[in-house]
Design a protein around this motif. Sequence first.
Motif, PDB file in Angstrom:
ATOM      1  N   PRO A 372       0.807  -1.216   0.000  1.00  0.00           N
ATOM      2  CA  PRO A 372       0.000   0.000   0.000  1.00  0.00           C
ATOM      3  C   PRO A 372       0.841   1.268   0.000  1.00  0.00           C
ATOM      4  O   PRO A 372       0.443   2.271  -0.605  1.00  0.00           O
ATOM      5  CB  PRO A 372      -0.842  -0.128   1.281  1.00  0.00           C
ATOM      6  CG  PRO A 372      -0.107  -1.093   2.137  1.00  0.00           C
ATOM      7  CD  PRO A 372       0.552  -2.051   1.193  1.00  0.00           C
ATOM      8  N   ALA A 373       1.990   1.227   0.658  1.00  0.00           N
ATOM      9  CA  ALA A 373       2.854   2.409   0.658  1.00  0.00           C
ATOM     10  C   ALA A 373       3.317   2.733  -0.762  1.00  0.00           C
ATOM     11  O   ALA A 373       3.237   3.889  -1.216  1.00  0.00           O
ATOM     12  CB  ALA A 373       4.053   2.182   1.571  1.00  0.00           C
ATOM     13  N   GLY A 374       3.784   1.710  -1.484  1.00  0.00           N
ATOM     14  CA  GLY A 374       4.259   1.928  -2.846  1.00  0.00           C
ATOM     15  C   GLY A 374       3.157   2.382  -3.782  1.00  0.00           C
ATOM     16  O   GLY A 374       3.350   3.298  -4.596  1.00  0.00           O
ATOM     17  N   CYS A 375       1.974   1.748  -3.678  1.00  0.00           N
ATOM     18  CA  CYS A 375       0.866   2.114  -4.566  1.00  0.00           C
ATOM     19  C   CYS A 375       0.334   3.511  -4.258  1.00  0.00           C
ATOM     20  O   CYS A 375      -0.052   4.254  -5.167  1.00  0.00           O
ATOM     21  CB  CYS A 375      -0.258   1.085  -4.452  1.00  0.00           C
ATOM     22  SG  CYS A 375       0.140  -0.494  -5.240  1.00  0.00           S
ATOM     23  N   ALA A 376       0.307   3.879  -2.983  1.00  0.00           N
ATOM     24  CA  ALA A 376      -0.136   5.224  -2.620  1.00  0.00           C
ATOM     25  C   ALA A 376       0.819   6.274  -3.163  1.00  0.00           C
ATOM     26  O   ALA A 376       0.400   7.339  -3.637  1.00  0.00           O
ATOM     27  CB  ALA A 376      -0.259   5.341  -1.106  1.00  0.00           C
ATOM     28  N   ILE A 377       2.101   5.983  -3.094  1.00  0.00           N
ATOM     29  CA  ILE A 377       3.093   6.920  -3.636  1.00  0.00           C
ATOM     30  C   ILE A 377       2.925   7.054  -5.146  1.00  0.00           C
ATOM     31  O   ILE A 377       2.943   8.169  -5.692  1.00  0.00           O
ATOM     32  CB  ILE A 377       4.522   6.457  -3.284  1.00  0.00           C
ATOM     33  CG1 ILE A 377       4.771   6.606  -1.781  1.00  0.00           C
ATOM     34  CG2 ILE A 377       5.559   7.263  -4.070  1.00  0.00           C
ATOM     35  CD1 ILE A 377       6.095   6.023  -1.317  1.00  0.00           C
ATOM     36  N   LEU A 378       2.768   5.921  -5.845  1.00  0.00           N
ATOM     37  CA  LEU A 378       2.572   5.967  -7.291  1.00  0.00           C
ATOM     38  C   LEU A 378       1.319   6.755  -7.657  1.00  0.00           C
ATOM     39  O   LEU A 378       1.325   7.559  -8.602  1.00  0.00           O
ATOM     40  CB  LEU A 378       2.480   4.545  -7.850  1.00  0.00           C
ATOM     41  CG  LEU A 378       3.792   3.773  -7.984  1.00  0.00           C
ATOM     42  CD1 LEU A 378       3.520   2.330  -8.396  1.00  0.00           C
ATOM     43  CD2 LEU A 378       4.699   4.446  -9.016  1.00  0.00           C
ATOM     44  N   GLY A 379       0.236   6.531  -6.911  1.00  0.00           N
ATOM     45  CA  GLY A 379      -0.993   7.268  -7.171  1.00  0.00           C
ATOM     46  C   GLY A 379      -0.813   8.761  -6.993  1.00  0.00           C
ATOM     47  O   GLY A 379      -1.291   9.568  -7.804  1.00  0.00           O
ATOM     48  N   ALA A 380      -0.112   9.148  -5.932  1.00  0.00           N
ATOM     49  CA  ALA A 380       0.132  10.575  -5.678  1.00  0.00           C
ATOM     50  C   ALA A 380       1.018  11.185  -6.755  1.00  0.00           C
ATOM     51  O   ALA A 380       0.772  12.311  -7.215  1.00  0.00           O
ATOM     52  CB  ALA A 380       0.765  10.747  -4.299  1.00  0.00           C
ATOM     53  N   VAL A 381       2.050  10.461  -7.159  1.00  0.00           N
ATOM     54  CA  VAL A 381       2.955  10.971  -8.201  1.00  0.00           C
ATOM     55  C   VAL A 381       2.206  11.187  -9.512  1.00  0.00           C
ATOM     56  O   VAL A 381       2.371  12.216 -10.189  1.00  0.00           O
ATOM     57  CB  VAL A 381       4.144  10.002  -8.402  1.00  0.00           C
ATOM     58  CG1 VAL A 381       4.928  10.368  -9.661  1.00  0.00           C
ATOM     59  CG2 VAL A 381       5.055  10.022  -7.189  1.00  0.00           C
ATOM     60  N   ILE A 382       1.361  10.223  -9.887  1.00  0.00           N
ATOM     61  CA  ILE A 382       0.589  10.356 -11.120  1.00  0.00           C
ATOM     62  C   ILE A 382      -0.357  11.552 -11.028  1.00  0.00           C
ATOM     63  O   ILE A 382      -0.460  12.358 -11.963  1.00  0.00           O
ATOM     64  CB  ILE A 382      -0.202   9.065 -11.397  1.00  0.00           C
ATOM     65  CG1 ILE A 382       0.755   7.914 -11.712  1.00  0.00           C
ATOM     66  CG2 ILE A 382      -1.176   9.268 -12.564  1.00  0.00           C
ATOM     67  CD1 ILE A 382       0.071   6.567 -11.816  1.00  0.00           C
ATOM     68  N   ALA A 383      -1.061  11.674  -9.886  1.00  0.00           N
ATOM     69  CA  ALA A 383      -2.009  12.771  -9.721  1.00  0.00           C
ATOM     70  C   ALA A 383      -1.313  14.130  -9.796  1.00  0.00           C
ATOM     71  O   ALA A 383      -1.785  15.053 -10.466  1.00  0.00           O
ATOM     72  CB  ALA A 383      -2.752  12.622  -8.393  1.00  0.00           C
TER      73      ALA A 383
END
Length: 412
Positions: A372-383
Motif C-alpha cells: 500500500p505504501a508503494g501504490c499510494a506513492i505511485l498514485g500521488a505521483v501520477i495525480a
Amino acid sequence: MFNNYREILSLPGALKFSLAGLVARMPVAVLGLGIVLFIQGVSGSYGLAGIVTAVYMIVQALAGPGIARFVDRYGQARVMTPIVIIHLVSLTLLIFAVYGGWWTGFIYLFAGLGGATVGSVGSLVRSRWSHIVDSPKKLQTAFSWESVADELMFVSGPVIATVLATAVWPPAGIILSMVTVGAGSLLLYIQKSTEPPPVERTTEAKGHVFSNPGIFAIIIVNIFLGVNFGAIDVIAVAFADELGVKSADGVLLSCLALGSLVSGALYGARNWTAAVHHRFGVAVSCLAVGACMMLLAQNMVSYGIILVFVGSAIAPSLIGANSVIEQLAPPRRLTEAFAWLGTSLGFGVAFGSAIAGNIIDAANAKTAMLLPAGCAILGAVIALSLLKLLNPKRSSHEVRLAKDRRRVRMAE
C-alpha cells in the motif's frame, strides 16, 4: 458548522433519494462477504467460496459501466427496474444451487449474473445530486455527505452480515442484501422528480469517457488507491494475528473507517476556496504519507493511531475524485463516468487483497505494508504530475468541445 449539509438536504427530494440510495447500495458492503460466509458455511470449502466471490466481483466491475451507459441513455428507473429483478432471481437461484448440490457451473453462473446486475447505485445517486444542485460548492457538500453515508454502511453492514450468517443462517447475509436492494430500489426509482432525464445520443456525446485524458488519469490513480484499501484490510487482520490478538482486528479497521468518516464530514462542512483538482492532489499526497507511516507501526495502539490518519485522507481523496470527474465528464456520460470510478476502485481492492495475502503468506504483515505504501506513492505521483489534466478550466468537456470547434473553423 454543518449548515452546508442542512442546505443540500433541504433541497426538494434530496434526503429521500439519498437515504433510498444508501439502502439500495447495501450489497456493495455485504454481498461479497455474504457469498463467502454462505458457501463456506454450507460446503466447508474456502477455495470454492473464494472462487465464486471472485467471479461475482469481477463480473460486477466489468458490467457496472455498461449499465451506467444505458442509464444515461434511457433513464434510471427504465433500466434498473428489470435489472434489479434479474439480480434478485439470480441470488435466489444461487442459494438453491448451493443447497441443492447443483453442478458447480450453475453456482458460478448465478454468482456472475448476480454481480452483473448489481449496478453502480452510488453513481446513480451522485448523478441525481449533480442534476438538482446549482453550484460546485453544494455538489462538493453532497459528495461529502454520500462519502460519510458510505462509511457508515461499511462500518455496520459487514458486522450485521457476519452475525446473521454465522449465528442465524448461512445465507442470511445474502438475504439481507436482497431485502435492502429490493426495498431501496423500490423507494429510489419511484422518485421521478430528482431523476436525471435521459438524453439522446448526439455527435457531441459520441466516444468513450476515456477520450478525456483527465478522466483516464483519475481512473488510473483510483486503481492504485483501491490496491491500497484492499491491501490494508488484509494486512490489518494479519498484523493483529501476528501479535496474538486476531479477534481485535476489527478495532483496526474501525480506526480506518472512523478517520474517513470524520474527515468526510468536516470536508463537506467547510467552504473551500482552493480548486478541486488541487485539493485532490493534496488528499492523495496525505494518503501516501499515511501509508508510508504504517511501516513504523510496532503494536496495536500505534497501528490504530496511524490508521486513523490514513483514514482521514481516504474520504477527501474519493470526494475529490468524484468532484473532478463531475466537472470533466460529458453531461450525457456522467453516470458512466461515475461508474468507472467504482469499477477502478473495485479492481484495485481485489488485486490489493490478493497480492497482500500472498506477501503475508511468504513473509509477514510488516513486509506486506510496502504494497500500500508503494501504490499510494505511485498514485500521488501520477495525480501531481498530471494535475493540469485534472483542471476543468483546461480539460472539461465544454472546453474540449470549444477547442475542437476552433480547430474546425481554422481548418476551413
